[in-house]
Each structure stands twice: as structure tokens, then as C-alpha cells.
Design a protein around this motif. Structure first.
Motif, PDB file in Angstrom:
ATOM      1  N   VAL A 178       0.839  -1.204   0.000  1.00  0.00           N
ATOM      2  CA  VAL A 178       0.000   0.000   0.000  1.00  0.00           C
ATOM      3  C   VAL A 178       0.871   1.249   0.000  1.00  0.00           C
ATOM      4  N   LYS A 179       1.907   1.259   0.806  1.00  0.00           N
ATOM      5  CA  LYS A 179       2.830   2.393   0.861  1.00  0.00           C
ATOM      6  C   LYS A 179       3.500   2.620  -0.489  1.00  0.00           C
ATOM      7  N   HIS A 180       3.925   1.542  -1.118  1.00  0.00           N
ATOM      8  CA  HIS A 180       4.605   1.637  -2.416  1.00  0.00           C
ATOM      9  C   HIS A 180       3.670   2.192  -3.489  1.00  0.00           C
ATOM     10  N   VAL A 181       2.457   1.660  -3.572  1.00  0.00           N
ATOM     11  CA  VAL A 181       1.488   2.131  -4.567  1.00  0.00           C
ATOM     12  C   VAL A 181       1.164   3.604  -4.345  1.00  0.00           C
ATOM     13  N   ALA A 182       0.916   3.970  -3.095  1.00  0.00           N
ATOM     14  CA  ALA A 182       0.575   5.356  -2.787  1.00  0.00           C
ATOM     15  C   ALA A 182       1.706   6.302  -3.185  1.00  0.00           C
ATOM     16  N   ARG A 183       2.915   5.957  -2.869  1.00  0.00           N
ATOM     17  CA  ARG A 183       4.050   6.824  -3.192  1.00  0.00           C
ATOM     18  C   ARG A 183       4.275   6.936  -4.686  1.00  0.00           C
ATOM     19  N   ASN A 184       3.990   5.855  -5.425  1.00  0.00           N
ATOM     20  CA  ASN A 184       4.128   5.913  -6.887  1.00  0.00           C
ATOM     21  C   ASN A 184       3.188   6.944  -7.501  1.00  0.00           C
ATOM     22  N   HIS A 185       2.054   7.162  -6.866  1.00  0.00           N
ATOM     23  CA  HIS A 185       1.068   8.122  -7.368  1.00  0.00           C
ATOM     24  C   HIS A 185       1.175   9.484  -6.688  1.00  0.00           C
ATOM     25  N   GLY A 186       2.020   9.588  -5.686  1.00  0.00           N
ATOM     26  CA  GLY A 186       2.095  10.826  -4.926  1.00  0.00           C
ATOM     27  C   GLY A 186       0.903  10.995  -4.003  1.00  0.00           C
ATOM     28  N   TYR A 187       0.315   9.875  -3.559  1.00  0.00           N
ATOM     29  CA  TYR A 187      -0.867   9.894  -2.711  1.00  0.00           C
ATOM     30  C   TYR A 187      -0.478   9.674  -1.251  1.00  0.00           C
ATOM     31  N   ASP A 188      -1.393  10.013  -0.353  1.00  0.00           N
ATOM     32  CA  ASP A 188      -1.232   9.706   1.065  1.00  0.00           C
ATOM     33  C   ASP A 188      -1.707   8.280   1.327  1.00  0.00           C
ATOM     34  N   PHE A 189      -1.261   7.715   2.429  1.00  0.00           N
ATOM     35  CA  PHE A 189      -1.686   6.362   2.770  1.00  0.00           C
ATOM     36  C   PHE A 189      -1.769   6.212   4.282  1.00  0.00           C
ATOM     37  N   GLY A 190      -2.507   5.193   4.706  1.00  0.00           N
ATOM     38  CA  GLY A 190      -2.634   4.898   6.117  1.00  0.00           C
ATOM     39  C   GLY A 190      -2.821   3.412   6.312  1.00  0.00           C
ATOM     40  N   PHE A 191      -2.518   2.952   7.527  1.00  0.00           N
ATOM     41  CA  PHE A 191      -2.629   1.524   7.834  1.00  0.00           C
ATOM     42  C   PHE A 191      -2.907   1.361   9.320  1.00  0.00           C
ATOM     43  N   GLU A 192      -3.756   0.386   9.664  1.00  0.00           N
ATOM     44  CA  GLU A 192      -4.000   0.082  11.063  1.00  0.00           C
ATOM     45  C   GLU A 192      -4.393  -1.371  11.234  1.00  0.00           C
ATOM     46  N   THR A 193      -4.110  -1.904  12.405  1.00  0.00           N
ATOM     47  CA  THR A 193      -4.498  -3.267  12.727  1.00  0.00           C
ATOM     48  C   THR A 193      -5.814  -3.241  13.506  1.00  0.00           C
ATOM     49  N   LEU A 194      -6.630  -4.258  13.295  1.00  0.00           N
ATOM     50  CA  LEU A 194      -7.924  -4.362  13.961  1.00  0.00           C
ATOM     51  C   LEU A 194      -8.001  -5.692  14.711  1.00  0.00           C
ATOM     52  N   LEU A 195      -8.634  -5.672  15.850  1.00  0.00           N
ATOM     53  CA  LEU A 195      -8.952  -6.902  16.578  1.00  0.00           C
ATOM     54  C   LEU A 195      -7.720  -7.762  16.818  1.00  0.00           C
ATOM     55  N   ARG A 196      -6.690  -7.117  17.394  1.00  0.00           N
ATOM     56  CA  ARG A 196      -5.444  -7.807  17.747  1.00  0.00           C
ATOM     57  C   ARG A 196      -4.754  -8.413  16.523  1.00  0.00           C
ATOM     58  N   GLY A 197      -4.928  -7.764  15.391  1.00  0.00           N
ATOM     59  CA  GLY A 197      -4.283  -8.239  14.177  1.00  0.00           C
ATOM     60  C   GLY A 197      -5.092  -9.244  13.396  1.00  0.00           C
ATOM     61  N   TYR A 198      -6.312  -9.533  13.851  1.00  0.00           N
ATOM     62  CA  TYR A 198      -7.154 -10.449  13.075  1.00  0.00           C
ATOM     63  C   TYR A 198      -7.375  -9.884  11.673  1.00  0.00           C
ATOM     64  N   ALA A 199      -7.648  -8.578  11.607  1.00  0.00           N
ATOM     65  CA  ALA A 199      -7.840  -7.913  10.316  1.00  0.00           C
ATOM     66  C   ALA A 199      -6.896  -6.725  10.209  1.00  0.00           C
ATOM     67  N   TRP A 200      -6.569  -6.370   8.978  1.00  0.00           N
ATOM     68  CA  TRP A 200      -5.781  -5.174   8.695  1.00  0.00           C
ATOM     69  C   TRP A 200      -6.620  -4.244   7.829  1.00  0.00           C
ATOM     70  N   ALA A 201      -6.516  -2.954   8.084  1.00  0.00           N
ATOM     71  CA  ALA A 201      -7.207  -1.953   7.277  1.00  0.00           C
ATOM     72  C   ALA A 201      -6.172  -0.982   6.709  1.00  0.00           C
ATOM     73  N   ALA A 202      -6.359  -0.629   5.456  1.00  0.00           N
ATOM     74  CA  ALA A 202      -5.433   0.293   4.800  1.00  0.00           C
ATOM     75  C   ALA A 202      -6.215   1.303   3.974  1.00  0.00           C
ATOM     76  N   MET A 203      -5.562   2.414   3.670  1.00  0.00           N
ATOM     77  CA  MET A 203      -6.208   3.492   2.936  1.00  0.00           C
ATOM     78  C   MET A 203      -5.200   4.184   2.039  1.00  0.00           C
ATOM     79  N   VAL A 204      -5.633   4.540   0.832  1.00  0.00           N
ATOM     80  CA  VAL A 204      -4.849   5.367  -0.084  1.00  0.00           C
ATOM     81  C   VAL A 204      -5.712   6.564  -0.474  1.00  0.00           C
ATOM     82  N   ARG A 205      -5.207   7.762  -0.260  1.00  0.00           N
ATOM     83  CA  ARG A 205      -5.986   8.968  -0.539  1.00  0.00           C
ATOM     84  C   ARG A 205      -5.336   9.774  -1.663  1.00  0.00           C
ATOM     85  N   ALA A 206      -6.104  10.008  -2.724  1.00  0.00           N
ATOM     86  CA  ALA A 206      -5.584  10.770  -3.865  1.00  0.00           C
ATOM     87  C   ALA A 206      -5.471  12.240  -3.523  1.00  0.00           C
TER      88      ALA A 206
END
Length: 206
Positions: A178-206
Motif C-alpha cells: 500500500v505504501k509503495h502504490v501510494a508513493r508511486n502516485h504521490g498519494y497519502d496512505f494509512g494503515f491500522e491493525t484491527l482486533l489484535r491483528g485479526y484484520a488489517w485496514a489500509a487506505m490510499v488517498r488521492a
């Protein structure tokens, strides 16, 4: 994928609700602008699209999936929900679909992928494609299995072994991709773990 889902599509929603955690949270965070457009990549049975369309009635929704079998079920569910005028579905590859040809729209205000990257061979390509079809100011939302990093070791072994039976592989490199894709476009990105790592959530903002 049609072979995988030929029978599963009939019980998919009933069984997945117990372990595809974080999907409704993603829908609540979509917040499309009034009159905005939302695309789900790997829409499956359209469960998420139907909930999102009800949650955000001012937006228009689109779904793309590679499995025609799943889309057959999705179209029936959308019609039953009375949302055929607000949800458009089409068959396409998550890594290379043409949004203009499929939907008559070149870009979307929100794009999301919910528990699909763990089933797509070229999952990094799917992230890149999702970022490519973002409208200015648009956001790509992702939720999928994490690495169970704060769960007991026996739980991780059991879950990953069970998921492998269904051709599901949690992506350990998701934050880096996610970080790599976002940086290739010049976009912002975010990442967080949910439920003790059961799920991961990520975001790319143009």
C-alpha cells in the motif's frame, strides 16, 4: 473462480459473516460526497454494495468481479433489494478492468476491496488498479485478514490452515505494498491493525 464459487455462492453470505470482520466498519468510513461514485473491487454477492447503498443513499455504486457465477447471485440480490437503479455490476479482472468501458465512468470517489486481496494472485496489481481509478480527492479503502500478530500461535496456525483450503492467503506484505502504490502516485496512505491483528485496514488517498 467460477469453479470455486459455483456452489459456495449460495451460502457465502451466511457463512462469511462470522469471520470477515471489519467489513461494516469499512462501509461506515466510506463517506462518499453527495452524488459521488463508489466502486467495490471483487464485489462477490454484492452484500457490501447493498449495505453501502443503504448507508449512503446519496451515492451511486458499482461492482466488478471476475466470477460470473458470483455476479449472477449478486444481480439477483441487488434486484431483490430494489437497488438495481443505484448499483451497477460488471465482470472484470481486478488488476486490469476498464472502468469507462464497463461503467461509463473513468474514476470514482471511493474504491474499496473487502477480503478480496487475499484471494487475488496479483494482489499488488489490484491495489495499483484501485489507486489508478481514483478521482481527485478519492480514497481507496482496504480490509483483509491480518497476520494475527497479537493472537495465540495456535490460533494463527489453525486459521491460516483453514483459509488455505479455500485458496485464501493473508498478505503479510500488505502495508509495504500500500505504501509503495501510494508513493508511486504521490498519494497519502494509512494503515491500522484491527482486533489484535485479526484484520488489517489500509487506505490510499488521492
Amino acid at each position: 473462480m467460477d469453479a470455486v464459487y459455483a456452489m459456495q455462492r449460495h451460502i457465502y453470505d451466511a457463512t462469511r459473516k462470522y469471520y470477515l470482520l471489519g467489513r461494516d466498519r469499512l462501509i461506515d468510513h466510506l463517506a462518499p460526497p453527495p452524488g459521488g461514485t463508489v466502486l467495490e473491487v471483487g464485489c462477490g454477492t454484492a452484500r457490501n454494495l447493498i449495505l453501502a447503498a443503504r448507508r449512503w443513499p446519496q451515492a451511486r455504486f458499482y461492482g466488478v468481479d471476475i466470477s460470473e457465477a458470483m455476479l449472477e447471485t449478486a444481480r439477483a440480490k441487488v434486484a431483490k433489494a430494489g437497488l438495481s437503479d443505484r448499483i451497477v455490476l460488471a465482470q472484470g479482472d481486478a488488476t486490469a478492468f476498464d472502468p469507462q468501458a464497463l461503467f461509463g465512468a473513468a474514476a470514482f470517489d471511493r474504491v474499496f476491496a473487502s477480503y478480496t486481496l487475499s484471494m487475488i494472485p496479483d494482489w499488488v496489481g489490484a491495489i495499483a488498479q484501485g489507486a489508478r481509478v481514483l478521482a481527485p480527492g478519492g480514497v481507496l479503502h482496504i480490509v483483509d485478514f491480518g497476520q494475527q500478530e497479537r493472537m495465540p500461535h495456535w490460533w494463527r496456525r489453525m486459521l491460516f490452515g483453514w483459509l488455505a483450503r479455500f485458496h485464501v492467503a493473508p498478505r503479510r506484505e500488505l502495508p509495504v505494498a500500500v505504501k509503495h502504490v501510494a508513493r508511486n502516485h504521490g498519494y497519502d496512505f494509512g494503515f491500522e491493525t484491527l482486533l489484535r491483528g485479526y484484520a488489517w485496514a489500509a487506505m490510499v488517498r488521492a
